[in-house]
Scaffold this motif. Structure first.
Motif, short mmCIF file in Angstrom:
data_model
loop_
_atom_site.label_atom_id
_atom_site.label_comp_id
_atom_site.label_asym_id
_atom_site.label_seq_id
_atom_site.Cartn_x
_atom_site.Cartn_y
_atom_site.Cartn_z
N MET A 228 0.93 -1.23 0.04
CA MET A 228 -0.15 0.08 -0.01
C MET A 228 0.79 1.13 -0.13
SD MET A 228 -2.90 1.09 2.72
CE MET A 228 -3.94 0.00 2.40
N SER A 229 0.70 1.94 -0.94
CA SER A 229 1.33 3.40 -1.22
C SER A 229 0.91 4.53 -0.03
CB SER A 229 1.27 3.93 -2.35
OG SER A 229 1.93 5.17 -2.51
N ASN A 230 1.71 5.24 0.41
CA ASN A 230 1.42 6.34 1.25
C ASN A 230 1.12 7.62 0.59
OD1 ASN A 230 1.53 4.83 3.85
ND2 ASN A 230 3.77 4.91 3.77
N TYR A 231 1.23 7.91 -0.72
CA TYR A 231 1.07 8.85 -1.39
C TYR A 231 0.13 8.81 -2.90
CZ TYR A 231 4.63 10.96 1.59
OH TYR A 231 5.32 11.51 2.72
N THR B 155 -3.09 9.40 -2.72
CA THR B 155 -4.15 10.66 -2.48
C THR B 155 -3.92 11.69 -3.50
OG1 THR B 155 -5.03 9.78 -0.48
CG2 THR B 155 -5.49 11.95 -1.09
N SER C 93 -0.22 14.82 3.11
CA SER C 93 0.38 14.12 4.18
C SER C 93 0.29 12.57 4.02
CB SER C 93 -0.76 14.20 5.38
OG SER C 93 -1.96 13.84 5.13
N GLU C 94 1.35 12.13 4.51
CA GLU C 94 1.43 10.37 4.42
C GLU C 94 0.47 9.67 5.16
OE1 GLU C 94 5.30 7.33 5.03
OE2 GLU C 94 5.43 9.68 5.72
N GLY C 95 -0.22 8.63 4.09
CA GLY C 95 -1.07 7.91 4.65
C GLY C 95 -1.93 7.12 3.53
N PRO C 96 -2.76 6.29 3.99
CA PRO C 96 -3.51 5.53 2.88
C PRO C 96 -4.27 6.20 1.77
CG PRO C 96 -4.73 4.92 4.78
CD PRO C 96 -3.09 6.06 5.20
N ASP D 56 6.82 1.83 -7.35
CA ASP D 56 6.12 2.37 -6.24
C ASP D 56 5.29 3.27 -6.81
OD1 ASP D 56 7.46 1.12 -4.12
OD2 ASP D 56 8.68 2.95 -3.88
N GLU E 280 -3.65 1.25 -7.16
CA GLU E 280 -4.32 1.44 -5.97
C GLU E 280 -5.60 2.59 -6.54
OE1 GLU E 280 -2.45 2.58 -2.64
OE2 GLU E 280 -0.91 1.09 -2.64
#
Length: 376
Positions: A1-4, A6, A57-60, A154, A161
């Motif tokens: 799962m990538s954090n960026y 969104t 912001s870093e997150g799903p 990545d 996603e």
């Protein structure tokens, strides 16, 4: 799962939203002052540093419902108001355009270049407002700093996603249908252009390499710099008349997309219909032309499906079907002129009279700029 993941959806969907707003404001002849006010208000809310701080912001990946809520607040921050039906149409259009761009991208770098194409267009919309230009430049630097320092694998995972989140949405968009970029079953056609990363063929070589570390020896893959050539059409504004026309810095002129001409006068349509047939005969002698003529203002619902059946029956060598990792069917069309020739042979005759069009325009509310969205 990538954090960026969104920011990719937010910026690309936001860019498509601005394309639609600009096109409808121009079509409905909203005054220049009011147009600038609406565009600047929406741009300010879309790219405000505090808003982008949250988005980056870093997150799903945010769910599409959450992104829609954010973008609804953005668009409603101006004097413009949309009814629920218009808002639904707008978001369907935004989603399908971004889904097309992600599904037909040829590699991770093109994902970033598509996002930068949107930001380039937003920079042009700032109407010389220095503050808004700075907002666009800040967003540009964030994109390059984050995704340029990611590996190809990545960034491609981010694409996967995003497409998974968009997968349930399958809407036919007349703008894509008319340009031959979508079929009646909502699947997409990849219109050939010179840009091609050939990522699937070079995955083992590129996967662990950062985008910023890749050396483009042929100079074909576009730059991440501000005000530089992106090379790809993906992410550009399809609603402008110049979309897809020859661009020496990006697309081979022999493969540029056909320019769409809107015709409302019946007598003129008959003359142009005759001209279209002559152009079709000329195409047999010169199969590659940089300019094609299309007479659509509304798409005939049977054209694309008939064309697909003809291609299958004739065993055409100009169409190649492929599927990406998410199962999205992509059709590679290597001869766009031949495709448009078939479309012109079954031109839509169901046009409204000039008097009817005038009546529609008189009854149209300038604030409801999405009321005439070109959705099927």
């Amino acid at each position: 799962m990538s954090n960026y993941a969104t920011p990719i959806l937010y910026l690309n969907m936001g860019g498509e939203m601005m394309y639609v707003l600009q096109q409808r404001l121009q079509t409905q002849r909203v005054s220049p002052d009011k147009t600038i006010q609406v565009m600047n208000d929406v741009l300010h809310a879309l790219l405000n540093p505090k808003q982008l701080e949250s988005i980056f912001s870093e997150g799903p990946l945010l769910r599409l419902t959450s992104l829609r809520s954010i973008l609804e607040r953005v668009i409603l921050c101006s004097i413009m108001r949309l009814d629920p039906a218009s808002m639904d149409k707008l978001f369907d259009l935004m989603i399908m355009m971004v889904k097309y761009q992600l599904a037909t991208s040829t590699g991770p770098r093109e994902i970033v270049l598509s996002t930068l194409n949107h930001l380039d267009a937003l920079r042009d919309m700032t109407a010389m407002d220095r503050k808004l230009t700075d907002y666009v430049d800040q967003a540009h630097r964030r994109v390059v700093d984050i995704y340029g320092n990611m590996t190809h694998r990545d960034v491609w995972q981010i694409r996967t996603e995003c497409l998974t989140e968009l997968k349930p949405h399958n809407v036919r968009v007349s703008a894509l249908l008319r340009l031959g970029m979508q079929n009646q079953d909502a699947s997409f056609n990849r219109i050939c252009q010179r840009y091609d990363e050939k990522y699937r063929d070079r995955k083992q070589l590129l996967d662990n390499l950062k985008l910023n570390d890749y050396v483009d020896e042929d100079g074909q893959l576009g730059s991440f710099a501000i005000n530089a050539g992106r090379s790809t059409l993906i992410g550009k504004n399809i609603y402008v008349m110049s979309y897809g026309l020859a661009n020496a810095n990006s697309v081979d002129s022999s493969q540029s997309l056909p320019r769409v001409l809107s015709v409302s006068n019946k007598a003129a349509r008959q003359e142009l219909d005759s001209l279209a047939k002559q152009l079709g005969q000329e195409e047999e002698l010169a199969p590659i032309r940089p300019f094609s003529l299309s007479l659509y203002t509304r798409h005939n619902a049977n054209v694309a499906s008939n064309n697909n059946n003809n291609n299958n029956n004739n065993g055409s060598k100009n169409v190649e079907t492929d599927k990406d990792e998410e199962g999205n069917e992509i059709v590679e069309k290597s001869n766009i002129n031949e495709y448009k020739k078939k479309l012109m042979q079954d031109i839509d005759k169901d046009f409204g009279d000039d008097e009817e069009i005038t009546a529609i325009n008189k009854n149209r509310d300038d604030n409801d700029i999405i009321s005439m969205l070109e959705m099927m």
